[in-house]
Design a protein around this motif. Structure first.
Motif, PDB file in Angstrom:
ATOM      1  N   GLU A 116      39.370  51.092  39.179  1.00  0.00           N
ATOM      2  CA  GLU A 116      39.923  49.813  38.739  1.00  0.00           C
ATOM      3  C   GLU A 116      38.801  48.776  38.624  1.00  0.00           C
ATOM      4  O   GLU A 116      37.889  48.755  39.449  1.00  0.00           O
ATOM      5  N   PRO A 117      38.849  47.901  37.624  1.00  0.00           N
ATOM      6  CA  PRO A 117      37.851  46.833  37.542  1.00  0.00           C
ATOM      7  C   PRO A 117      37.971  45.900  38.752  1.00  0.00           C
ATOM      8  O   PRO A 117      39.087  45.593  39.189  1.00  0.00           O
ATOM      9  N   PRO A 118      36.854  45.433  39.302  1.00  0.00           N
ATOM     10  CA  PRO A 118      36.908  44.542  40.463  1.00  0.00           C
ATOM     11  C   PRO A 118      37.793  43.314  40.252  1.00  0.00           C
ATOM     12  O   PRO A 118      38.511  42.905  41.174  1.00  0.00           O
ATOM     13  N   LEU A 119      37.769  42.746  39.082  1.00  0.00           N
ATOM     14  CA  LEU A 119      38.587  41.566  38.824  1.00  0.00           C
ATOM     15  C   LEU A 119      40.072  41.885  38.969  1.00  0.00           C
ATOM     16  O   LEU A 119      40.830  41.103  39.552  1.00  0.00           O
ATOM     17  N   ASP A 120      40.494  43.028  38.476  1.00  0.00           N
ATOM     18  CA  ASP A 120      41.898  43.430  38.615  1.00  0.00           C
ATOM     19  C   ASP A 120      42.221  43.772  40.063  1.00  0.00           C
ATOM     20  O   ASP A 120      43.301  43.449  40.558  1.00  0.00           O
TER      21      ASP A 120
END
Length: 144
Positions: A116-120
């Motif tokens: 998962e992307p860190p922002l998400d």
């Protein structure tokens, strides 16, 4: 809200002065009063993501965002979530040596976060803490 962020970037210092508060009580008072809605736009620009995506990450519906813009401030919970993401973005800029590197790292899938992307991943407090731990490891040369 985590450890204080060193605001080494001009964008951070000017866009999120709350995070430079000397005393935790100052930050708490600011969050309780509600952040100005301009902080959402500053964060969107800092991350270079569409408003809709940022609103989803910080848990604000488009209709609520519209109402808050008319009122001029966010509520306590929304303010806290916006500052949580801002703190991570500024830490990423510092650790990854620049805004472009941070934007890329925050929006691309991370193996250490299950792809998962860190922002998400940072859309919850436990997720944000894990992203922050990952940044600390990267800053200390421990690649995961």
């Amino acid at each position: 809200m985590g450890a204080p962020v060193s605001l080494t970037t001009d964008a951070g210092a000017s866009s999120f002065p709350e995070l430079a508060a000397e005393e935790p009580a100052e930050l708490v008072a600011t969050v309780r009063e509600g952040l100005p809605t301009e902080r959402f736009d500053a964060l969107r620009e800092l991350l270079d993501v569409p408003s809709g995506r940022l609103a989803e990450i910080v848990g604000i519906t488009p209709s609520t965002l519209s109402r808050r813009r008319k009122h001029g401030t966010f509520n306590k919970d929304e303010s806290e979530r916006i500052l949580r993401v801002a703190r991570l973005a500024l830490r990423a800029i510092d650790v990854l040596d620049g805004r472009n590197n941070a934007q890329k790292w925050l929006t691309e899938p991370a193996r250490a976060l299950g792809g998962e992307p860190p922002l998400d991943f940072a859309d919850t407090e436990p997720g944000a803490r894990e992203v922050e731990r990952l940044l600390i490891r990267l800053d200390n040369g421990v690649y995961s």
